[in-house]
Every structure is written in C-alpha cells, then in structure tokens.
Design a protein around this motif. Structure first.
Motif, PDB file in Angstrom:
ATOM      1  N   ILE A  22       0.830  -1.205   0.000  1.00 12.50           N
ATOM      2  CA  ILE A  22       0.000   0.000   0.000  1.00 12.50           C
ATOM      3  C   ILE A  22       0.864   1.254   0.000  1.00 12.50           C
ATOM      4  CG2 ILE A  22      -1.775   1.287   1.243  1.00 12.50           C
ATOM      5  CD1 ILE A  22      -2.590  -1.405  -0.232  1.00 12.50           C
ATOM      6  N   ALA A  23       2.021   1.208   0.637  1.00 13.20           N
ATOM      7  CA  ALA A  23       2.927   2.360   0.620  1.00 13.20           C
ATOM      8  C   ALA A  23       3.348   2.692  -0.808  1.00 13.20           C
ATOM      9  CB  ALA A  23       4.153   2.072   1.477  1.00 13.20           C
ATOM     10  N   GLU A  24       3.416   1.688  -1.672  1.00 17.08           N
ATOM     11  CA  GLU A  24       3.773   1.926  -3.073  1.00 17.08           C
ATOM     12  C   GLU A  24       2.584   2.416  -3.885  1.00 17.08           C
ATOM     13  OE1 GLU A  24       5.358  -1.702  -4.543  1.00 17.08           O
ATOM     14  OE2 GLU A  24       7.252  -1.552  -3.439  1.00 17.08           O
ATOM     15  N   ILE A  25       1.386   1.987  -3.511  1.00 23.11           N
ATOM     16  CA  ILE A  25       0.179   2.336  -4.268  1.00 23.11           C
ATOM     17  C   ILE A  25      -0.335   3.712  -3.897  1.00 23.11           C
ATOM     18  CG2 ILE A  25      -2.270   1.733  -4.578  1.00 23.11           C
ATOM     19  CD1 ILE A  25      -1.397  -1.207  -4.232  1.00 23.11           C
ATOM     20  N   ASN A  26      -0.454   3.972  -2.605  1.00 30.13           N
ATOM     21  CA  ASN A  26      -0.997   5.250  -2.137  1.00 30.13           C
ATOM     22  C   ASN A  26      -0.278   5.661  -0.852  1.00 30.13           C
ATOM     23  OD1 ASN A  26      -2.453   7.492  -1.411  1.00 30.13           O
ATOM     24  ND2 ASN A  26      -4.465   6.558  -1.621  1.00 30.13           N
ATOM     25  N   PRO A  27       0.807   6.409  -0.960  1.00 34.01           N
ATOM     26  CA  PRO A  27       1.592   6.765   0.223  1.00 34.01           C
ATOM     27  C   PRO A  27       0.872   7.698   1.190  1.00 34.01           C
ATOM     28  CG  PRO A  27       2.404   7.911  -1.723  1.00 34.01           C
ATOM     29  CD  PRO A  27       1.405   6.912  -2.206  1.00 34.01           C
ATOM     30  N   ALA A  28      -0.290   8.234   0.789  1.00 34.50           N
ATOM     31  CA  ALA A  28      -1.072   9.051   1.714  1.00 34.50           C
ATOM     32  C   ALA A  28      -1.844   8.199   2.712  1.00 34.50           C
ATOM     33  CB  ALA A  28      -2.039   9.947   0.940  1.00 34.50           C
ATOM     34  N   VAL A  29      -1.960   6.908   2.437  1.00 34.19           N
ATOM     35  CA  VAL A  29      -2.679   5.988   3.316  1.00 34.19           C
ATOM     36  C   VAL A  29      -1.706   5.402   4.335  1.00 34.19           C
ATOM     37  CG1 VAL A  29      -3.939   3.808   3.431  1.00 34.19           C
ATOM     38  CG2 VAL A  29      -4.408   5.422   1.571  1.00 34.19           C
ATOM     39  N   THR A  30      -2.117   5.411   5.590  1.00 31.94           N
ATOM     40  CA  THR A  30      -1.311   4.828   6.662  1.00 31.94           C
ATOM     41  C   THR A  30      -1.826   3.432   6.961  1.00 31.94           C
ATOM     42  OG1 THR A  30      -0.877   6.994   7.659  1.00 31.94           O
ATOM     43  CG2 THR A  30      -0.562   5.058   9.064  1.00 31.94           C
ATOM     44  N   VAL A  31      -0.986   2.424   6.753  1.00 33.38           N
ATOM     45  CA  VAL A  31      -1.338   1.051   7.099  1.00 33.38           C
ATOM     46  C   VAL A  31      -0.561   0.656   8.346  1.00 33.38           C
ATOM     47  CG1 VAL A  31      -1.332  -1.361   6.387  1.00 33.38           C
ATOM     48  CG2 VAL A  31      -1.836   0.431   4.709  1.00 33.38           C
ATOM     49  N   THR A  32      -1.298   0.248   9.370  1.00 34.54           N
ATOM     50  CA  THR A  32      -0.685  -0.219  10.610  1.00 34.54           C
ATOM     51  C   THR A  32      -0.752  -1.738  10.635  1.00 34.54           C
ATOM     52  OG1 THR A  32      -1.412   1.780  11.773  1.00 34.54           O
ATOM     53  CG2 THR A  32      -0.766  -0.111  13.125  1.00 34.54           C
ATOM     54  N   PRO A  33       0.382  -2.420  10.431  1.00 32.80           N
ATOM     55  CA  PRO A  33       0.357  -3.882  10.435  1.00 32.80           C
ATOM     56  C   PRO A  33       0.360  -4.427  11.857  1.00 32.80           C
ATOM     57  CG  PRO A  33       2.563  -3.111   9.949  1.00 32.80           C
ATOM     58  CD  PRO A  33       1.715  -1.882  10.112  1.00 32.80           C
ATOM     59  N   ALA A  34      -0.504  -5.401  12.112  1.00 30.93           N
ATOM     60  CA  ALA A  34      -0.565  -6.065  13.414  1.00 30.93           C
ATOM     61  C   ALA A  34      -0.336  -7.549  13.178  1.00 30.93           C
ATOM     62  CB  ALA A  34      -1.907  -5.812  14.088  1.00 30.93           C
ATOM     63  N   GLN A  35       0.846  -8.035  13.519  1.00 28.26           N
ATOM     64  CA  GLN A  35       1.219  -9.426  13.258  1.00 28.26           C
ATOM     65  C   GLN A  35       0.785 -10.336  14.413  1.00 28.26           C
ATOM     66  OE1 GLN A  35       5.313  -9.760  11.350  1.00 28.26           O
ATOM     67  NE2 GLN A  35       5.402  -7.681  12.165  1.00 28.26           N
ATOM     68  N   ILE A  36      -0.473 -10.217  14.769  1.00 33.50           N
ATOM     69  CA  ILE A  36      -1.031 -11.023  15.862  1.00 33.50           C
ATOM     70  C   ILE A  36      -2.432 -11.467  15.471  1.00 33.50           C
ATOM     71  CG2 ILE A  36       0.292  -9.914  17.715  1.00 33.50           C
ATOM     72  CD1 ILE A  36      -2.120  -8.149  18.282  1.00 33.50           C
ATOM     73  N   ALA A  37      -2.906 -12.508  16.129  1.00 42.54           N
ATOM     74  CA  ALA A  37      -4.262 -12.985  15.892  1.00 42.54           C
ATOM     75  C   ALA A  37      -5.244 -12.163  16.709  1.00 42.54           C
ATOM     76  CB  ALA A  37      -4.371 -14.461  16.261  1.00 42.54           C
ATOM     77  N   PHE A  38      -6.381 -11.842  16.111  1.00 40.09           N
ATOM     78  CA  PHE A  38      -7.443 -11.183  16.871  1.00 40.09           C
ATOM     79  C   PHE A  38      -7.961 -12.119  17.953  1.00 40.09           C
ATOM     80  CE2 PHE A  38     -12.030 -11.682  17.297  1.00 40.09           C
ATOM     81  CZ  PHE A  38     -12.329 -10.553  18.056  1.00 40.09           C
ATOM     82  N   THR A  39      -8.174 -11.554  19.152  1.00 35.14           N
ATOM     83  CA  THR A  39      -8.845 -12.268  20.237  1.00 35.14           C
ATOM     84  C   THR A  39      -9.757 -11.273  20.957  1.00 35.14           C
ATOM     85  OG1 THR A  39      -7.170 -11.755  21.931  1.00 35.14           O
ATOM     86  CG2 THR A  39      -6.828 -13.760  20.595  1.00 35.14           C
ATOM     87  N   ARG A  40     -10.670 -11.784  21.740  1.00 31.43           N
ATOM     88  CA  ARG A  40     -11.526 -10.879  22.521  1.00 31.43           C
ATOM     89  C   ARG A  40     -10.683 -10.047  23.481  1.00 31.43           C
ATOM     90  NH1 ARG A  40     -16.899 -11.994  23.120  1.00 31.43           N
ATOM     91  NH2 ARG A  40     -16.922  -9.950  24.125  1.00 31.43           N
ATOM     92  N   GLU A  41      -9.552 -10.609  23.924  1.00 31.78           N
ATOM     93  CA  GLU A  41      -8.718  -9.914  24.902  1.00 31.78           C
ATOM     94  C   GLU A  41      -7.976  -8.721  24.300  1.00 31.78           C
ATOM     95  OE1 GLU A  41      -8.835 -13.268  24.548  1.00 31.78           O
ATOM     96  OE2 GLU A  41     -10.109 -13.483  26.345  1.00 31.78           O
TER      97      GLU A  41
END
Length: 246
Positions: A104-123
């Motif tokens: 996405i940084a290459e496609i649209n550098p105005a967009v901020t992508v925050t990567p989260a390398q974790i699994a979603f949980t209720r916690e």
C-alpha cells in the motif's frame, strides 16, 4: 518534498479545500469531495490479510481510506499463491500484514497502514480496534467470526462480514445489536468453515472483497442503502444472486 509536508497532510489539505487529488478523479462522479474527505479521515480494521483481506485492503487504499489496520499473524505459504493478492514467490515465509503495509505504501503513500502481526482475540480487541470506524471480516474460522461479531457489538463498531467457498460467497453488514452472525451460524458445531472443504479459486475472494469494500464505503460516507438485516449470496458457477432477510 519541497515544503516538507507528508503525502497524508497534502491530501488532507487538498480535500479540506474541496480540491480532488488527481488519483481520485475517477471517483468524482460517484463520490463527492466532501465524501472523499470522510473516507480519508476514517480508520478501518481488516481482520485477515489473505484471500479476502488482501483485496479488501488494496480496495480501501485505492478508494482513499486514510488509515487501515491490517491484522494477521500468518506468513505466506505456497498454497496462498493461487488467490492472495499480496503473495508472491519472493514473499513465501514473510508476514502477510507487513506485506500489506509495504504494497500500500507503493500504491498510495497518503494511506497509513498499521500492520498487526497477531491474531485477533476478545482480549486484544480494545487495543486493535482503538479509533476504528468500521471492521472488515476476512477470517476463515466460524468461531473467530462469532468472537469478532461479539467484540464489534461490545465496542459499538459496524462489521462488514463475508465468507467464501469454491464458487460461492455471501456478504452482509452488521451494526451493534443486530446479532446477524448468530443467525447465520446458528447451527455451527465447532467445525471449520465449508471453505476448508471446497477451497477457494482466484476469482471468489476478489468478487466478495469488492462487495465488502462497497459496504464499508457506504457506511463511512453515510449512505443508508446497506446490506443490513439481510444477506446477499453469490453463486459464480450459475451466475445467480439471492437476498435473504434475516
């Protein structure tokens, strides 16, 4: 670069001045500059960066959503190459969430992508979804979908849900209090989703992700014509669609 202003600040200032950046000119007859600003000021979380999630993230970025949280603990494997937009041979073994941010940084550098390398949980839902306006469901586990729906309900955040399997898919939009996922999966017995049996070709996630991005767009810009309290099913083999009221 000349004025030491970021792409994001430049885009925001232009939209606030009701000036449509050239990258959005083809949006112009569908989305007004005021609506484009709403998209830019929004924050969307995408849970899963694989088949559905990759297309959703790229669609949101090209649409002009300003902040995207890309959530996925997994790394690319060979069997992802048939359908996952961000996968390629050189990225086998690499993080899906980080790959999303780099692309996405290459496609649209105005967009901020925050990567989260974790699994979603209720916690961790409160932390992952802080400041989020809409959440996109791109997971492949019914149990996780149900937990995601409960978290969205607790946090009062709209959820756009889709599931895919072989030639087929369905999509719907869920607002807090709707209990739609429980109705869809009321007979869930703990087994994995049918996609584990039927697989997924290249075209199904692309199609269903497009529906999810359209619903997210409508939520953000305030269009009320949503797939709420109804589910749209897609049959790409016979090219048939059906809507069912829930």
């Amino acid at each position: 670069m000349r004025f030491d202003i970021s792409h994001a600040d430049t885009e925001r200032l232009a939209l606030e001045a009701v000036l449509l950046p050239s990258r959005y000119q083809r949006n112009g007859r569908t989305i007004t500059p005021e609506q484009q600003l709403k998209l830019f000021m929004s924050r969307v979380a995408v849970v899963g960066c694989g088949g559905l999630g990759g297309y959703i993230i790229e669609g949101l970025a090209r649409l002009g959503v300003g902040q995207i949280v890309a959530i996925d603990p997994d790394r690319f494997e060979d069997h992802n190459l048939n359908r996952q937009l961000f996968s390629k041979m050189s990225l086998i073994g690499h993080s899906k969430a980080l790959a999303a941010a780099r692309r996405i940084a290459e496609i649209n550098p105005a967009v901020t992508v925050t990567p989260a390398q974790i699994a979603f949980t209720r916690e961790n839902a409160n932390e992952l979804f802080a400041g989020v306006d809409v959440i996109a469901d791109a997971v492949d586990s019914i149990a996780t979908r149900l937990e995601l729906g409960e978290a969205c309900n607790d946090l009062k955040i709209p959820l756009v849900h889709a599931a895919i399997a072989g030639w087929y898919g369905h999509v719907c939009t869920i607002f807090p209090g709707d209990d739609t996922l429980r109705k869809i999966y009321q007979n869930h017995n703990g087994a994995k989703g049918i996609e584990q049996e039927m697989g997924n070709p290249a075209f199904t996630p692309a199609v269903m992700a497009g529906f999810e991005v359209a619903e997210i767009c409508k939520i953000i810009i305030g269009n009320k014509n949503l797939l709420r309290n109804r589910i749209l099913t897609i049959d790409l083999l016979d090219m048939e669609t059906e809507q069912v009221t829930l």
